[in-house]
Design a protein around this motif. Structure first.
Motif, PDB file in Angstrom:
ATOM      1  N   ALA A 118      42.080  67.323  -6.926  1.00 41.36           N
ATOM      2  CA  ALA A 118      42.768  66.093  -7.328  1.00 41.36           C
ATOM      3  C   ALA A 118      42.319  65.702  -8.729  1.00 41.36           C
ATOM      4  O   ALA A 118      41.188  65.962  -9.137  1.00 41.36           O
ATOM      5  CB  ALA A 118      42.449  64.979  -6.343  1.00 41.36           C
ATOM      6  N   ASP A 121      41.759  59.265 -11.573  1.00 39.07           N
ATOM      7  CA  ASP A 121      42.725  58.200 -11.853  1.00 39.07           C
ATOM      8  C   ASP A 121      42.902  57.988 -13.352  1.00 39.07           C
ATOM      9  O   ASP A 121      43.986  57.591 -13.809  1.00 39.07           O
ATOM     10  CB  ASP A 121      42.275  56.890 -11.195  1.00 39.07           C
ATOM     11  CG  ASP A 121      42.408  56.934  -9.674  1.00 39.07           C
ATOM     12  OD1 ASP A 121      43.174  57.788  -9.174  1.00 39.07           O
ATOM     13  OD2 ASP A 121      41.739  56.127  -8.996  1.00 39.07           O
ATOM     14  N   LYS A 124      45.541  60.482 -14.191  1.00 41.26           N
ATOM     15  CA  LYS A 124      46.814  60.175 -13.523  1.00 41.26           C
ATOM     16  C   LYS A 124      47.519  58.991 -14.190  1.00 41.26           C
ATOM     17  O   LYS A 124      48.748  58.987 -14.350  1.00 41.26           O
ATOM     18  CB  LYS A 124      46.557  59.867 -12.045  1.00 41.26           C
ATOM     19  CG  LYS A 124      47.824  59.603 -11.248  1.00 41.26           C
ATOM     20  CD  LYS A 124      47.521  59.309  -9.782  1.00 41.26           C
ATOM     21  CE  LYS A 124      46.961  60.517  -9.079  1.00 41.26           C
ATOM     22  NZ  LYS A 124      46.795  60.281  -7.626  1.00 41.26           N
ATOM     23  N   THR A 131      57.160  61.046 -10.857  1.00 38.49           N
ATOM     24  CA  THR A 131      57.072  62.136  -9.890  1.00 38.49           C
ATOM     25  C   THR A 131      55.907  63.061 -10.212  1.00 38.49           C
ATOM     26  O   THR A 131      55.176  63.500  -9.324  1.00 38.49           O
ATOM     27  CB  THR A 131      58.379  62.943  -9.865  1.00 38.49           C
ATOM     28  OG1 THR A 131      59.460  62.063  -9.536  1.00 38.49           O
ATOM     29  CG2 THR A 131      58.314  64.069  -8.841  1.00 38.49           C
ATOM     30  N   LYS A 133      53.160  62.326 -11.520  1.00 34.85           N
ATOM     31  CA  LYS A 133      51.895  61.691 -11.138  1.00 34.85           C
ATOM     32  C   LYS A 133      51.430  62.163  -9.769  1.00 34.85           C
ATOM     33  O   LYS A 133      50.232  62.273  -9.508  1.00 34.85           O
ATOM     34  CB  LYS A 133      52.040  60.172 -11.127  1.00 34.85           C
ATOM     35  CG  LYS A 133      52.054  59.494 -12.483  1.00 34.85           C
ATOM     36  CD  LYS A 133      52.188  57.996 -12.312  1.00 34.85           C
ATOM     37  CE  LYS A 133      52.295  57.264 -13.645  1.00 34.85           C
ATOM     38  NZ  LYS A 133      51.012  57.228 -14.347  1.00 34.85           N
ATOM     39  N   THR A 134      52.374  62.416  -8.869  1.00 36.73           N
ATOM     40  CA  THR A 134      52.032  62.819  -7.502  1.00 36.73           C
ATOM     41  C   THR A 134      51.850  64.327  -7.368  1.00 36.73           C
ATOM     42  O   THR A 134      51.413  64.802  -6.327  1.00 36.73           O
ATOM     43  CB  THR A 134      53.132  62.370  -6.522  1.00 36.73           C
ATOM     44  OG1 THR A 134      54.347  63.101  -6.783  1.00 36.73           O
ATOM     45  CG2 THR A 134      53.423  60.890  -6.669  1.00 36.73           C
ATOM     46  N   MET A 135      52.193  65.071  -8.400  1.00 35.50           N
ATOM     47  CA  MET A 135      52.172  66.527  -8.332  1.00 35.50           C
ATOM     48  C   MET A 135      51.014  67.191  -9.062  1.00 35.50           C
ATOM     49  O   MET A 135      50.604  68.289  -8.715  1.00 35.50           O
ATOM     50  CB  MET A 135      53.476  67.089  -8.913  1.00 35.50           C
ATOM     51  CG  MET A 135      54.734  66.705  -8.169  1.00 35.50           C
ATOM     52  SD  MET A 135      56.221  67.210  -9.077  1.00 35.50           S
ATOM     53  CE  MET A 135      56.032  69.003  -9.083  1.00 35.50           C
ATOM     54  N   LYS A 137      47.632  68.537 -10.357  1.00 35.43           N
ATOM     55  CA  LYS A 137      46.289  68.856  -9.886  1.00 35.43           C
ATOM     56  C   LYS A 137      45.533  69.520 -11.016  1.00 35.43           C
ATOM     57  O   LYS A 137      46.102  69.885 -12.045  1.00 35.43           O
ATOM     58  CB  LYS A 137      46.359  69.809  -8.675  1.00 35.43           C
ATOM     59  CG  LYS A 137      47.158  69.290  -7.489  1.00 35.43           C
ATOM     60  CD  LYS A 137      46.454  68.145  -6.792  1.00 35.43           C
ATOM     61  CE  LYS A 137      47.225  67.684  -5.562  1.00 35.43           C
ATOM     62  NZ  LYS A 137      46.548  66.572  -4.864  1.00 35.43           N
ATOM     63  N   HIS A 306      55.004  69.697  -4.315  1.00 35.46           N
ATOM     64  CA  HIS A 306      54.424  68.625  -3.519  1.00 35.46           C
ATOM     65  C   HIS A 306      53.531  69.181  -2.413  1.00 35.46           C
ATOM     66  O   HIS A 306      53.919  70.079  -1.665  1.00 35.46           O
ATOM     67  CB  HIS A 306      55.547  67.783  -2.895  1.00 35.46           C
ATOM     68  CG  HIS A 306      55.057  66.530  -2.240  1.00 35.46           C
ATOM     69  ND1 HIS A 306      54.272  65.607  -2.895  1.00 35.46           N
ATOM     70  CD2 HIS A 306      55.239  66.059  -0.985  1.00 35.46           C
ATOM     71  CE1 HIS A 306      54.009  64.598  -2.077  1.00 35.46           C
ATOM     72  NE2 HIS A 306      54.576  64.863  -0.922  1.00 35.46           N
ATOM     73  N   ARG A 307      52.321  68.669  -2.317  1.00 33.01           N
ATOM     74  CA  ARG A 307      51.306  69.074  -1.354  1.00 33.01           C
ATOM     75  C   ARG A 307      50.945  70.544  -1.489  1.00 33.01           C
ATOM     76  O   ARG A 307      50.387  71.136  -0.586  1.00 33.01           O
ATOM     77  CB  ARG A 307      51.768  68.786   0.087  1.00 33.01           C
ATOM     78  CG  ARG A 307      51.975  67.298   0.376  1.00 33.01           C
ATOM     79  CD  ARG A 307      52.226  67.066   1.852  1.00 33.01           C
ATOM     80  NE  ARG A 307      53.404  67.769   2.315  1.00 33.01           N
ATOM     81  CZ  ARG A 307      54.637  67.308   2.189  1.00 33.01           C
ATOM     82  NH1 ARG A 307      54.854  66.153   1.609  1.00 33.01           N
ATOM     83  NH2 ARG A 307      55.664  68.001   2.657  1.00 33.01           N
TER      84      ARG A 307
END
Length: 314
Positions: A118, A121, A124, A131, A133-135, A137, A306-307
């Motif tokens: 991860a 912050d 991020k 989008t 921001k959530t992807m 790594k 995603h994930r």
């Protein structure tokens, strides 16, 4: 789907030139190969080349016959020879590039998705695309077997850009950039052309105010802008010294040869010189886009599915 990363440097296989194979006997087996050649043909025709693995297999099937493998121009994956490739000195296999430096070999590393971590912050919060921001790594370069390759210089030609490259299903994925694709931003006005190698360099007013999002990157990773600063046929990457949002002003970190701004011979309109930003965490906006964090050079930020589903199938 597969992702893999291309290490920082390109390596050219030690291959023979045409003039060095004249000593082989007349019954040479000629095999023609290309990066996207057939996996089943015999490679006997330049019009129907085989891929590198197939060329190697054909050569192995003829251990008592000297083989010449002609390599079409292009980028090939790394080539590893083992005991099955052993043969007598009288019947060697010679790899020949069709033109000097035309066949380039580059090693590949497949990415283990379990090594992605991860992002903090603080990183991020800098990413503009919601989008993304959530992807995004991060992965240490050391986990990819990539040694630090030295910080980018203050100025260099775009063709000399050195950075890992990601691929998906064999297709290269772009480094983050703004504007996206092949678009560019025009300057508004050159304020100071700068002095060659002077610090800081030249400065210009910008039209697109996207630079307001890059102020944190100035001292954390750096902001590099690629542009036709003087001529249509010359594109250089120059580090940014400062961004003044109050004055819509960008100052370069070093003066470029001849000074900033269109030249009479350059076929550019003064005040509209095109440029774009690259390698900014802020501008990651699509799956696979990568940013090498500078100057630390210990992390690579990547926008993954995603994930991380299907990031890598091994």
């Amino acid at each position: 789907m597969k992702f893999h990363v291309q290490p920082v440097k390109l390596y050219t296989l030690l291959i023979s030139t045409l003039t060095s194979i004249t000593g082989l006997h007349a019954q040479n087996l000629h095999i023609y190969a290309s990066p996207n050649g057939s996996a089943t043909a015999d490679g006997s025709s330049a019009a129907a080349p085989v891929n590198l693995d197939r060329a190697r297999a054909v050569a192995r099937a003829h251990p008592s016959q000297a083989c010449i493998i002609y390599l079409a121009n292009g980028v090939y994956k790394s080539l590893t020879l083992d005991a099955t490739d052993n043969r007598s000195a009288a019947d060697p296999v010679v790899y020949v590039s069709n033109s000097p430096h035309g066949a380039v070999f580059t090693p590949e590393n497949y990415v283990d998705r379990s090594k992605f971590q991860a992002i903090p912050d603080s990183i991020k919060s800098r990413i503009i695309n919601a989008t993304a921001k959530t992807m995004v790594k991060q992965i240490p370069l050391s986990a990819l077997g990539i040694a630090d390759s030295a910080q980018w210089p203050a100025q260099f030609g775009i063709s000399d850009l050195v950075s890992p490259k990601f691929y998906k299903d064999g297709l290269p994925l772009p480094m983050s950039r703004y504007p996206a694709g092949t678009a560019t931003m025009p300057m508004k006005q050159v304020i100071n052309s700068g002095v060659y190698k002077g610090v800081p360099g030249g400065s210009f007013k910008y039209q697109d105010d996207r630079a307001k999002y890059w102020t944190k990157a100035i001292n954390d990773g750096g902001v590099w802008l690629a542009g036709n600063w003087q001529a249509q046929f010359q594109m250089d990457v120059v580090r940014t010294y400062s961004v003044s949002t109050a004055d819509s002003l960008i100052t370069q970190s070093i003066g470029i040869y001849g000074g900033l701004g269109a030249k009479p011979y350059g076929r550019l309109v003064a005040g509209q010189e095109p440029y774009f930003a690259l390698n900014l965490v802020e501008e990651i906006a699509a799956e696979g886009q990568a940013v090498r964090q500078l100057p630390h050079e210990d992390a690579l930020y990547v926008a993954a599915r995603h994930r991380h589903r299907d990031l890598l199938r091994q």
